[in-house]
Structures are given as structure tokens and as C-alpha cells.
Design a protein around this motif. Structure first.
Motif, short mmCIF file in Angstrom:
data_model
loop_
_atom_site.label_atom_id
_atom_site.label_comp_id
_atom_site.label_asym_id
_atom_site.label_seq_id
_atom_site.Cartn_x
_atom_site.Cartn_y
_atom_site.Cartn_z
N ARG A 1 0.76 -1.25 0.03
CA ARG A 1 0.05 0.07 0.02
C ARG A 1 0.93 1.20 -0.13
N PRO A 2 1.99 1.46 0.79
CA PRO A 2 2.82 2.55 0.85
C PRO A 2 3.51 2.95 -0.65
N LEU A 3 3.77 1.87 -1.36
CA LEU A 3 4.45 1.87 -2.70
C LEU A 3 3.23 2.40 -3.64
N ARG A 4 2.22 1.81 -3.35
CA ARG A 4 1.08 2.15 -4.43
C ARG A 4 0.53 3.56 -4.19
N LYS A 5 0.74 4.03 -3.06
CA LYS A 5 0.44 5.47 -2.78
C LYS A 5 1.45 6.29 -3.25
N GLN A 6 2.66 5.97 -3.29
CA GLN A 6 3.86 6.76 -3.87
C GLN A 6 3.91 6.93 -5.29
N LEU A 7 3.49 5.62 -5.97
CA LEU A 7 3.24 5.60 -7.50
C LEU A 7 2.03 6.80 -7.93
N ARG A 8 0.94 6.48 -7.12
CA ARG A 8 0.06 7.51 -7.39
C ARG A 8 0.36 8.99 -7.36
N TRP A 9 1.24 9.17 -6.37
CA TRP A 9 1.31 10.57 -6.39
C TRP A 9 2.33 10.88 -7.48
N TRP A 10 3.22 9.97 -8.04
CA TRP A 10 4.03 10.54 -9.14
C TRP A 10 3.33 10.47 -10.40
N LEU A 11 1.98 9.74 -10.31
CA LEU A 11 1.25 9.76 -11.54
C LEU A 11 0.55 10.90 -11.88
N ARG A 12 0.09 11.22 -10.69
CA ARG A 12 -0.76 12.56 -10.52
C ARG A 12 0.23 13.85 -10.99
N THR A 13 1.38 13.91 -10.27
CA THR A 13 2.49 14.83 -10.50
C THR A 13 2.90 14.96 -12.29
N LEU A 14 3.07 13.95 -12.85
CA LEU A 14 3.46 13.72 -13.96
C LEU A 14 2.48 13.85 -15.04
N THR A 15 1.03 13.69 -14.61
CA THR A 15 -0.01 13.89 -15.73
C THR A 15 -0.53 15.28 -15.74
N ALA A 16 -0.62 15.79 -14.34
CA ALA A 16 -0.90 17.34 -14.27
C ALA A 16 0.28 18.30 -14.66
N LYS A 17 1.50 17.80 -14.63
CA LYS A 17 2.68 18.52 -14.97
C LYS A 17 3.15 19.46 -14.01
N SER A 18 2.56 19.04 -12.78
CA SER A 18 2.74 20.03 -11.44
C SER A 18 4.24 20.41 -11.16
N TYR A 19 5.02 20.65 -11.82
CA TYR A 19 6.40 21.12 -11.65
C TYR A 19 6.72 22.05 -12.66
N PHE A 20 7.86 22.67 -12.48
CA PHE A 20 8.47 23.81 -13.45
C PHE A 20 9.79 23.33 -13.52
N PRO A 21 10.59 23.76 -14.95
CA PRO A 21 11.71 23.67 -15.12
C PRO A 21 12.61 24.05 -13.86
N SER A 22 13.85 23.36 -13.68
CA SER A 22 14.78 23.62 -12.51
C SER A 22 15.79 24.48 -13.42
#
Length: 317
Positions: free
Chosen positions: A166-187
Motif C-alpha cells: 500500500r505505501p508503494l502504491r500510494k507513492q506511485l499514485r503521487w508520481w502519476l498525478r504529478t506527471l499527468t498534471a505536470k505540476s512542476y516547473f523547469p529547474s
């Protein structure tokens, strides 16, 4: 540039290639070749545009001759000089001065993570591959460093299939949301000579009494309360992390787009600050707080270990 004589498929390849690459980088540095990065079998060069293409080709000639002498000749995949290059899934733009996630890599990881979450069982080698790819993304998704510890531990499993915890599944969902929504900016690309963008944080903590830090003319001290001390009494490095966390939370809004360099006399704290995560539950909460603040104000955090028994003399006259 890429090597072609590696023992692909052999378990000792990473260790062998790291030794060869490190020695290769040291020799090239002594030869004044501008090597920006060596990743297993890939070499990245950089240099100012004013030097022109001849300097770049001279560096490639040095590398070709040296690697041929070492019996690990490069293949013909060397690219001509460019202001934009894709390296390990990251798009480096020297004109804009940024590092971003390549769009093709982003879509690929979104698809792979979706497949993992839908699969009843996953292979350990697939998890290792995903963990390696996401590790590179943390150069852009800086606040993702403290959200891949479960993925990293799962990548150390022996070969075979297993059900996603379950903890790993939760982290993978977080990465999926982040990459899908592109909720980051160039460094931003930080250069070592940009001292005007660096802010030094000097901090320390005592096992019995309290903690404090000094940065940008601000001095903050505190004492361990009877309720807090037992929670972090077992791990001294967590006590060392607390003043750094407070400094980041206070200074990031006032100093956006800055590099924070935390000087600590605790090697465990310095190591974990550079890694961006730790297994200690309280330490992990501190990292998440720092990472979110750094992400919001586009800052970066580095750490330097100052050994009390061996004074730092690098800046002495």
C-alpha cells in the motif's frame, strides 16, 4: 558520447563502469576537457558558446583517444554541439538556463505507472527500472525526492514478482498525478560561480540542550521541550535536521530562486540533506516540509559536512 564495450547484462557492470568512468573523468579534467557529467556509459560535455565548435571537437578527440587506449572505444553516437540536449530523460536548455523533463519520457512513465497500478503483480526488475527513471526526475521534481523511499526499497527486492504494498502504491499514485498534471516547473541550471545566488545556513544541535541556526543575518535558537525530545532522542541527525528545516521555511519566501547551502557538523544529516530523504518517520516529515517550500519558491538545497576534528581549510588564505 557512449561506450560500446561494456559487459551488458553482467551484474558487476554498474560497479565496473563507475570505476572506469570516474577515472576517465579525472583524467579528462586534468586534460582541461569540459565534462559536465558521466553516467555509466554516457558522457556529457559543456562549454561557453564563445569558444566555438573547435574546442568541443578537441575534447571529443581527447576522449576518443583515451577510451581507445583503455580498450573501451566509443561508438559513433556523439552529437554535434547544441544548446538543447536530452540526457537521461531530462531536457537541458542552455539558452533558457533550465533543466526540464523530456515530454516523451513523461508520457512513457505515465503509461508505465498506470500499467503497474493495474497489474495484480509486478516484477522486481520493472520496479528497478521505474525507480532509476524517477530518480533522474528528482532533479526537476525536487519535492519528489522524499516521495520515492518506498520505491527505492522495493527496487532492492530479489528477482521475482510481488504484490504492490500500500505505501508503494500510494507513492506511485503521487508520481502519476504529478506527471499527468505536470505540476512542476523547469529547474534552473546552477553554475558554481553564481555565488550571488547562494545563501549559507550554519546550524547546529545539541543532544541535551537545544538547537540554532544563523543565515542572512538572522539568528534563531531553541530548546528541546520535554514532549519533543523523546521523539528524536534516538537519532541525532534528526535533531540536526530541525534547525535546517526551520531556516528553509523562514528564508525561502524571502529568497526565492536561491541555493541554500547548509553547513552541518553531522555527517548523517549532511548525507540525508543531499539525498533529499530518510527513513526516520519524523525526519521524513521534515523533508516533506522543506521540499514543498523549496518547490514553491524555486529554491535548491545542498549540504556540506564540516568535520570538527578536521577543520575546513579550503577557503583559507
Amino acid at each position: 558520447l557512449q561506450q560500446t564495450s561494456c559487459m551488458f547484462g553482467h551484474k558487476q557492470l554498474p560497479a565496473w563502469a563507475s570505476v572506469v568512468s570516474s577515472e576517465l573523468g579525472r583524467i579528462l579534467h586534468n586534460e582541461a576537457a569540459r565534462v559536465a557529467g558521466i553516467i555509466i556509459d554516457d558522457l556529457l560535455f559543456h562549454g561557453p558558446r564563445s569558444e566555438g565548435i573547435d574546442r568541443f571537437r578537441d575534447d571529443l578527440a581527447k576522449v576518443d583517444a583515451l577510451m581507445t587506449k583503455l580498450n573501451v572505444p566509443p561508438n559513433d553516437k556523439g552529437q554535434e554541439p547544441s544548446t538543447e540536449v536530452v540526457f537521461s530523460g531530462l531536457r537541458i536548455d542552455t539558452i533558457a538556463g533550465t533543466i526540464d523533463i523530456d515530454e516523451e519520457q513523461r508520457l512513457y512513465l505515465v503509461e508505465r505507472i498506470q500499467q503497474l497500478l493495474l497489474a495484480p503483480r509486478v516484477e522486481a526488475k520493472v520496479i528497478r527500472s521505474i525507480n532509476g527513471s524517477i530518480g533522474w526526475l528528482c532533479y526537476v521534481v525536487y519535492h519528489g525526492r522524499c516521495r520515492r523511499d518506498c520505491l527505492h526499497r522495493a527496487s532492492q527486492r530479489p528477482d521475482g514478482s510481488f504484490i504492490l504494498p500500500r505505501p508503494l502504491r500510494k507513492q506511485l499514485r503521487w508520481w502519476l498525478r504529478t506527471l499527468t498534471a505536470k505540476s512542476y516547473f523547469p529547474s534552473p541550471i546552477w553554475y558554481h560561480n553564481e555565488l550571488q545566488s547562494t545563501l549559507l545556513i550554519q546550524s547546529d544541535a545539541s543532544g541535551e540542550f537545544g538547537f540554532g541556526f544563523c543565515a542572512a543575518g538572522i539568528h534563531v535558537t531553541g530548546c528541546w521541550s520535554s514532549a519533543l525530545a523523546p521523539l528524536i532522542d534516538k537519532d541525532m541527525f534528526v535533531k540536526e535536521l530541525l534547525p535546517v528545516t526551520i531556516a528553509v521555511l523562514l528564508l525561502a519566501p524571502a529568497y526565492p530562486n536561491h541555493i541554500f547551502c547548509a553547513a552541518s557538523d553531522n555527517s548523517g544529516a549532511a548525507f540525508r540533506l543531499n539525498c533529499g530523504s530518510c527513513r526516520n518517520p519524523l525526519g521524513r516529515r521534515l523533508f516533506i516540509a522543506m521540499a514543498d517550500q523549496l518547490h514553491t519558491f524555486r529554491c535548491h538545497l545542498l549540504a556540506d559536512w564540516n568535520n570538527r576534528e578536521q577543520p575546513d581549510v579550503r577557503h583559507s588564505d
